[in-house]
Design a protein around this motif. Structure first.
Motif, PDB file in Angstrom:
ATOM      1  N   PRO A  18      -2.205   8.131 152.128  1.00  0.00           N
ATOM      2  CA  PRO A  18      -1.723   9.180 153.026  1.00  0.00           C
ATOM      3  C   PRO A  18      -2.464  10.505 152.882  1.00  0.00           C
ATOM      4  N   ALA A  19      -2.544  11.213 154.002  1.00  0.00           N
ATOM      5  CA  ALA A  19      -3.112  12.559 153.997  1.00  0.00           C
ATOM      6  C   ALA A  19      -2.008  13.584 153.746  1.00  0.00           C
ATOM      7  N   ASN A  20      -0.830  13.309 154.282  1.00  0.00           N
ATOM      8  CA  ASN A  20       0.308  14.215 154.112  1.00  0.00           C
ATOM      9  C   ASN A  20       1.553  13.431 153.749  1.00  0.00           C
ATOM     10  N   VAL A  21       2.158  13.815 152.641  1.00  0.00           N
ATOM     11  CA  VAL A  21       3.380  13.183 152.159  1.00  0.00           C
ATOM     12  C   VAL A  21       4.443  14.261 152.012  1.00  0.00           C
ATOM     13  N   LEU A  22       5.661  13.904 152.368  1.00  0.00           N
ATOM     14  CA  LEU A  22       6.810  14.759 152.127  1.00  0.00           C
ATOM     15  C   LEU A  22       7.712  14.050 151.127  1.00  0.00           C
ATOM     16  N   GLU A  23       8.043  14.753 150.068  1.00  0.00           N
ATOM     17  CA  GLU A  23       8.995  14.232 149.089  1.00  0.00           C
ATOM     18  C   GLU A  23      10.195  15.179 149.089  1.00  0.00           C
ATOM     19  N   ILE A  24      11.357  14.624 149.345  1.00  0.00           N
ATOM     20  CA  ILE A  24      12.582  15.418 149.350  1.00  0.00           C
ATOM     21  C   ILE A  24      13.347  15.044 148.094  1.00  0.00           C
ATOM     22  N   THR A  47       6.490  18.712 148.181  1.00  0.00           N
ATOM     23  CA  THR A  47       7.684  18.260 147.483  1.00  0.00           C
ATOM     24  C   THR A  47       8.714  19.385 147.392  1.00  0.00           C
ATOM     25  N   ILE A  48       9.949  19.021 147.692  1.00  0.00           N
ATOM     26  CA  ILE A  48      11.025  20.016 147.772  1.00  0.00           C
ATOM     27  C   ILE A  48      12.124  19.669 146.772  1.00  0.00           C
ATOM     28  N   GLY A  76      14.342  25.253 147.101  1.00  0.00           N
ATOM     29  CA  GLY A  76      15.411  25.721 147.967  1.00  0.00           C
ATOM     30  C   GLY A  76      16.041  24.577 148.721  1.00  0.00           C
ATOM     31  N   ASP A  77      16.733  24.918 149.785  1.00  0.00           N
ATOM     32  CA  ASP A  77      17.453  23.959 150.606  1.00  0.00           C
ATOM     33  C   ASP A  77      16.480  23.210 151.512  1.00  0.00           C
ATOM     34  N   ALA A  78      16.332  21.916 151.278  1.00  0.00           N
ATOM     35  CA  ALA A  78      15.390  21.109 152.052  1.00  0.00           C
ATOM     36  C   ALA A  78      15.717  21.113 153.539  1.00  0.00           C
ATOM     37  N   LEU A  79      16.997  21.184 153.871  1.00  0.00           N
ATOM     38  CA  LEU A  79      17.386  21.212 155.283  1.00  0.00           C
ATOM     39  C   LEU A  79      16.838  22.445 156.000  1.00  0.00           C
ATOM     40  N   SER A  80      16.622  23.513 155.257  1.00  0.00           N
ATOM     41  CA  SER A  80      16.038  24.731 155.830  1.00  0.00           C
ATOM     42  C   SER A  80      14.516  24.728 155.741  1.00  0.00           C
ATOM     43  N   ILE A  81      13.980  24.129 154.694  1.00  0.00           N
ATOM     44  CA  ILE A  81      12.531  24.140 154.456  1.00  0.00           C
ATOM     45  C   ILE A  81      11.792  23.183 155.388  1.00  0.00           C
ATOM     46  N   ILE A  82      12.320  22.002 155.588  1.00  0.00           N
ATOM     47  CA  ILE A  82      11.620  20.972 156.375  1.00  0.00           C
ATOM     48  C   ILE A  82      11.225  21.469 157.770  1.00  0.00           C
ATOM     49  N   PRO A  83      12.111  22.095 158.532  1.00  0.00           N
ATOM     50  CA  PRO A  83      11.709  22.552 159.866  1.00  0.00           C
ATOM     51  C   PRO A  83      10.591  23.592 159.846  1.00  0.00           C
ATOM     52  N   GLU A  84      10.413  24.278 158.733  1.00  0.00           N
ATOM     53  CA  GLU A  84       9.383  25.308 158.630  1.00  0.00           C
ATOM     54  C   GLU A  84       7.997  24.733 158.300  1.00  0.00           C
ATOM     55  N   GLU A 106      17.556  12.749 160.547  1.00  0.00           N
ATOM     56  CA  GLU A 106      17.415  13.419 161.845  1.00  0.00           C
ATOM     57  C   GLU A 106      16.263  14.425 161.832  1.00  0.00           C
ATOM     58  N   LEU A 107      16.055  15.113 160.708  1.00  0.00           N
ATOM     59  CA  LEU A 107      14.973  16.088 160.601  1.00  0.00           C
ATOM     60  C   LEU A 107      13.597  15.453 160.453  1.00  0.00           C
ATOM     61  N   ILE A 108      13.546  14.361 159.715  1.00  0.00           N
ATOM     62  CA  ILE A 108      12.234  13.782 159.391  1.00  0.00           C
ATOM     63  C   ILE A 108      11.740  12.758 160.411  1.00  0.00           C
ATOM     64  N   SER A 109      12.641  12.164 161.167  1.00  0.00           N
ATOM     65  CA  SER A 109      12.204  11.167 162.156  1.00  0.00           C
ATOM     66  C   SER A 109      11.126  11.702 163.098  1.00  0.00           C
ATOM     67  N   PRO A 110      11.273  12.911 163.628  1.00  0.00           N
ATOM     68  CA  PRO A 110      10.233  13.422 164.534  1.00  0.00           C
ATOM     69  C   PRO A 110       8.913  13.781 163.839  1.00  0.00           C
ATOM     70  N   ILE A 111       8.927  13.980 162.528  1.00  0.00           N
ATOM     71  CA  ILE A 111       7.692  14.399 161.851  1.00  0.00           C
ATOM     72  C   ILE A 111       7.058  13.265 161.031  1.00  0.00           C
ATOM     73  N   LEU A 112       7.639  12.070 161.113  1.00  0.00           N
ATOM     74  CA  LEU A 112       7.009  10.897 160.498  1.00  0.00           C
ATOM     75  C   LEU A 112       6.082  10.298 161.545  1.00  0.00           C
ATOM     76  N   LYS A 113       4.798  10.249 161.229  1.00  0.00           N
ATOM     77  CA  LYS A 113       3.811   9.763 162.187  1.00  0.00           C
ATOM     78  C   LYS A 113       4.105   8.322 162.586  1.00  0.00           C
ATOM     79  N   PRO A 114       3.724   7.928 163.796  1.00  0.00           N
ATOM     80  CA  PRO A 114       3.846   6.517 164.171  1.00  0.00           C
ATOM     81  C   PRO A 114       3.099   5.654 163.150  1.00  0.00           C
TER      82      PRO A 114
END
Length: 170
Positions: A18-24, A47-48, A76-84, A106-114
């Motif tokens: 991966p080029a970009n990974v999000l870890e919550i 990573t949050i 901090g709060d991942a629910l606030s950080i992810i949209p930013e 709900e937050l990550i579905s739109p930002i997970l690449k196909p």
């Protein structure tokens, strides 16, 4: 994450490169480093964690690993950080407060690449998921609700693996 789960995360990451990974949910950073092993050369893991007290431990191991420059930490709060973040991700590892798993989805579905991969930890929740719904505590019901939500979503292909406390691969 334990050693077996860490190896699993590393293998998946190495397959995807991966080029970009999000870890919550960073905790001590062990899973971060396992995932970092598979990053492509320019890859970044974001990573949050909401626990500021863990930063010192995380940074100690991140510096020793050689991956420090490929890790972006957020506290901090991942629910606030992810949209930013304004980034699309090739891979997401969800291992944070179970009460918010559905909100995270709900937050990550739109930002997970196909074609991207979502890995979710603790989907068996100490085996309590297997109990009848009337015997489940509130946290177990929330994890169960998350599991059912990803299984019902026809756009997702999901497998639940009995590694450690259960991990789903979506």
């Amino acid at each position: 994450s334990g050693k077996i789960q860490g190896n699993f995360l590393s293998i998946i990451s190495r397959l995807i490169k991966p080029a970009n990974v999000l870890e919550i949910g960073t905790y001590t950073g062990y899973s971060t480093l396992c995932i970092a092993e598979g990053l492509n050369a320019e890859g970044i893991i974001h990573t949050i964690d909401n626990n500021e007290e863990l930063l010192e431990i995380q940074n100690k191991y991140f510096r020793k690993s050689g991956f420090k420059n490929q890790i972006r930490q957020y506290t901090g709060d991942a629910l606030s950080i992810i949209p930013e973040l304004k980034i699309d991700f090739d891979m997401i590892f969800l291992d944070a407060d179970k009460e918010n798993y559905v909100k995270y989805l709900e937050l990550i579905s739109p930002i997970l690449k196909p074609g991207g991969v979502l890995l979710t930890d603790n989907v068996l929740w100490h085996g309590k998921i297997l109990e009848s719904n009337k015997n489940q505590d509130s946290k177990t019901k929330l994890v169960d609700n998350f599991n059912k939500k990803i299984l019902r979503d026809k756009s997702l292909k999901t497998v639940m693996l009995p590694i450690r406390d259960g991990i789903s691969l979506t």
